[in-house]
Design a protein around this motif. Structure first.
Motif, PDB file in Angstrom:
ATOM      1  N   ASP A 195       0.813  -1.232  -0.114  1.00  0.00           N
ATOM      2  CA  ASP A 195       0.023   0.141  -0.132  1.00  0.00           C
ATOM      3  C   ASP A 195       1.027   1.087   0.042  1.00  0.00           C
ATOM      4  N   VAL A 196       0.475   2.398  -0.661  1.00  0.00           N
ATOM      5  CA  VAL A 196       1.056   3.553  -0.649  1.00  0.00           C
ATOM      6  C   VAL A 196       0.005   4.527  -0.508  1.00  0.00           C
ATOM      7  N   GLY A 197       0.275   5.649   0.274  1.00  0.00           N
ATOM      8  CA  GLY A 197      -0.828   6.845   0.446  1.00  0.00           C
ATOM      9  C   GLY A 197      -0.183   8.143   0.889  1.00  0.00           C
ATOM     10  N   MET A 198      -0.904   9.034   0.672  1.00  0.00           N
ATOM     11  CA  MET A 198      -0.574  10.389   1.149  1.00  0.00           C
ATOM     12  C   MET A 198      -1.617  11.175   1.374  1.00  0.00           C
ATOM     13  N   VAL A 199      -1.743  12.308   2.494  1.00  0.00           N
ATOM     14  CA  VAL A 199      -2.622  13.291   2.389  1.00  0.00           C
ATOM     15  C   VAL A 199      -1.909  14.578   2.721  1.00  0.00           C
ATOM     16  N   ALA A 200      -2.663  15.681   1.886  1.00  0.00           N
ATOM     17  CA  ALA A 200      -1.709  17.017   1.883  1.00  0.00           C
ATOM     18  C   ALA A 200      -3.042  18.077   2.345  1.00  0.00           C
ATOM     19  N   ILE A 201      -2.494  18.965   2.616  1.00  0.00           N
ATOM     20  CA  ILE A 201      -3.432  20.045   3.324  1.00  0.00           C
ATOM     21  C   ILE A 201      -3.989  21.068   1.978  1.00  0.00           C
ATOM     22  N   PRO A 202      -3.057  21.515   1.167  1.00  0.00           N
ATOM     23  CA  PRO A 202      -3.593  22.288  -0.253  1.00  0.00           C
ATOM     24  C   PRO A 202      -4.268  21.075  -1.091  1.00  0.00           C
ATOM     25  N   SER A 203      -4.956  21.755  -1.799  1.00  0.00           N
ATOM     26  CA  SER A 203      -5.882  21.199  -2.825  1.00  0.00           C
ATOM     27  C   SER A 203      -4.685  20.707  -4.060  1.00  0.00           C
ATOM     28  N   PHE A 204      -4.851  19.384  -4.505  1.00  0.00           N
ATOM     29  CA  PHE A 204      -3.990  18.915  -5.755  1.00  0.00           C
ATOM     30  C   PHE A 204      -2.478  19.119  -5.551  1.00  0.00           C
ATOM     31  N   ASP A 205      -2.078  18.964  -4.171  1.00  0.00           N
ATOM     32  CA  ASP A 205      -0.744  19.112  -3.737  1.00  0.00           C
ATOM     33  C   ASP A 205      -0.513  17.643  -3.509  1.00  0.00           C
ATOM     34  N   PHE A 206       0.987  17.004  -4.001  1.00  0.00           N
ATOM     35  CA  PHE A 206       1.153  15.921  -3.873  1.00  0.00           C
ATOM     36  C   PHE A 206       2.470  15.635  -3.156  1.00  0.00           C
ATOM     37  N   ASP A 207       3.024  16.910  -2.244  1.00  0.00           N
ATOM     38  CA  ASP A 207       4.178  16.925  -1.677  1.00  0.00           C
ATOM     39  C   ASP A 207       3.981  16.705   0.019  1.00  0.00           C
ATOM     40  N   GLY A 208       2.928  16.061   0.398  1.00  0.00           N
ATOM     41  CA  GLY A 208       2.828  15.535   1.625  1.00  0.00           C
ATOM     42  C   GLY A 208       3.833  14.487   2.090  1.00  0.00           C
ATOM     43  N   ALA A 209       3.515  13.826   3.103  1.00  0.00           N
ATOM     44  CA  ALA A 209       4.325  12.834   3.480  1.00  0.00           C
ATOM     45  C   ALA A 209       3.873  11.467   3.194  1.00  0.00           C
ATOM     46  N   TRP A 210       4.431  10.657   2.095  1.00  0.00           N
ATOM     47  CA  TRP A 210       4.159   9.435   1.682  1.00  0.00           C
ATOM     48  C   TRP A 210       4.012   8.395   2.485  1.00  0.00           C
ATOM     49  N   GLY A 211       3.168   7.518   2.962  1.00  0.00           N
ATOM     50  CA  GLY A 211       3.787   6.456   3.473  1.00  0.00           C
ATOM     51  C   GLY A 211       3.404   5.194   2.787  1.00  0.00           C
ATOM     52  N   HIS A 212       4.034   4.257   3.120  1.00  0.00           N
ATOM     53  CA  HIS A 212       4.118   3.046   2.374  1.00  0.00           C
ATOM     54  C   HIS A 212       4.503   1.648   3.319  1.00  0.00           C
ATOM     55  N   GLY A 213       4.029   0.512   2.653  1.00  0.00           N
ATOM     56  CA  GLY A 213       4.306  -0.554   3.376  1.00  0.00           C
ATOM     57  C   GLY A 213       3.778  -1.764   2.879  1.00  0.00           C
ATOM     58  N   PRO A 214       4.462  -3.011   3.010  1.00  0.00           N
ATOM     59  CA  PRO A 214       3.850  -4.343   2.772  1.00  0.00           C
ATOM     60  C   PRO A 214       3.116  -5.200   3.613  1.00  0.00           C
ATOM     61  N   GLY A 215       2.217  -5.887   3.581  1.00  0.00           N
ATOM     62  CA  GLY A 215       1.575  -6.720   4.511  1.00  0.00           C
ATOM     63  C   GLY A 215       1.047  -8.040   3.987  1.00  0.00           C
ATOM     64  N   PHE A 216       0.398  -8.729   4.752  1.00  0.00           N
ATOM     65  CA  PHE A 216      -0.121  -9.968   4.335  1.00  0.00           C
ATOM     66  C   PHE A 216      -1.573 -10.185   5.447  1.00  0.00           C
ATOM     67  N   GLY A 217      -2.204 -11.102   4.923  1.00  0.00           N
ATOM     68  CA  GLY A 217      -3.572 -11.205   5.708  1.00  0.00           C
ATOM     69  C   GLY A 217      -4.427 -12.474   5.293  1.00  0.00           C
ATOM     70  N   LEU A 218      -5.380 -12.821   5.832  1.00  0.00           N
ATOM     71  CA  LEU A 218      -6.137 -13.882   5.643  1.00  0.00           C
ATOM     72  C   LEU A 218      -7.539 -13.254   5.527  1.00  0.00           C
ATOM     73  N   ARG A 219      -8.535 -13.812   4.576  1.00  0.00           N
ATOM     74  CA  ARG A 219      -9.900 -13.265   4.427  1.00  0.00           C
ATOM     75  C   ARG A 219     -10.731 -14.617   4.494  1.00  0.00           C
ATOM     76  N   TYR A 220     -11.948 -14.776   5.007  1.00  0.00           N
ATOM     77  CA  TYR A 220     -12.851 -15.590   5.085  1.00  0.00           C
ATOM     78  C   TYR A 220     -14.088 -15.174   4.359  1.00  0.00           C
ATOM     79  N   ASN A 221     -14.302 -15.705   3.416  1.00  0.00           N
ATOM     80  CA  ASN A 221     -15.681 -15.225   2.710  1.00  0.00           C
ATOM     81  C   ASN A 221     -16.928 -15.672   3.425  1.00  0.00           C
ATOM     82  N   THR A 222     -17.771 -14.756   3.797  1.00  0.00           N
ATOM     83  CA  THR A 222     -19.183 -15.087   4.453  1.00  0.00           C
ATOM     84  C   THR A 222     -20.179 -14.602   3.293  1.00  0.00           C
ATOM     85  N   PRO A 223     -21.331 -14.976   3.511  1.00  0.00           N
ATOM     86  CA  PRO A 223     -22.512 -14.483   2.513  1.00  0.00           C
ATOM     87  C   PRO A 223     -22.775 -13.131   2.520  1.00  0.00           C
ATOM     88  N   VAL A 224     -22.195 -12.119   3.668  1.00  0.00           N
ATOM     89  CA  VAL A 224     -22.312 -10.758   3.513  1.00  0.00           C
ATOM     90  C   VAL A 224     -20.986 -10.224   3.377  1.00  0.00           C
TER      91      VAL A 224
END
Length: 169
Positions: free
Chosen positions: A109-138
């Motif tokens: 995952d990669v992501g960033m939040v910035a205060i000005p509109s359409f500004d991409f100079d905020g702090a970019w966070g990133h990282g790998p991960g893993f997980g399990l998913r169990y599908n239920t009817p809902v």
């Protein structure tokens, strides 16, 4: 979308949201999932910020799993969490069925939040991960573990554990 006093709102801004997802079947029980999203609000009056409920925040269990809620968000005076008017996220996930309704996911995952509109100079966070998913009817039950390999930003730890219900994207 458009929020304006001319239509009864108390805020004056234009909002843009663009999102795309793409899924590639690699084998009978294996999928590569790609997702990206851009949200930005252009403030149209003399206010420099929006109300906190109109601001964007990146929440770990739903976006960048290497961070807890509000750890990848701009800070205002007194180190208060203020959110931003621009948020960008991108995800890649390999999903593999293990047995019946139980699936394994490996993601980055990669992501960033910035205060000005359409500004991409905020702090970019990133990282790998893993997980399990169990599908239920809902919808799926998810257990994810994210790792923060780089800048901690406001995070105090490298490993983050999440339990969630529903699709990540």
């Amino acid at each position: 979308f458009w929020s304006t006093p001319y239509l009864g709102a108390n805020l004056d801004y234009l909002g843009l949201m663009a999102r795309t997802s793409y899924f590639i079947q690699l084998a009978e029980c294996s999928v590569l999932a790609l997702n990206s999203q851009l949200d930005s609000n252009e403030i149209l009056n003399s206010d420099l910020t929006l109300h906190i409920q109109e601001s964007f925040f990146i929440v770990g269990r739903e976006s960048v799993s290497a961070y807890w809620q509000d750890e990848l968000t701009p800070l205002g005076p007194g180190a208060l969490i203020v959110g931003g008017v621009t948020a960008v996220e991108a995800h890649i996930e390999w999903r593999k069925r293990i047995i019946n309704e139980l699936h394994f996911g490996l993601f980055y995952d990669v992501g960033m939040v910035a205060i000005p509109s359409f500004d991409f100079d905020g702090a970019w966070g990133h990282g790998p991960g893993f997980g399990l998913r169990y599908n239920t009817p809902v919808g799926p039950l998810r257990v994810d573990v994210g790792y923060n390999p780089g800048e901690l930003c406001a995070s105090t730890g490298r490993w983050h554990f999440f339990f969630a219900f529903g699709f990540s994207f």
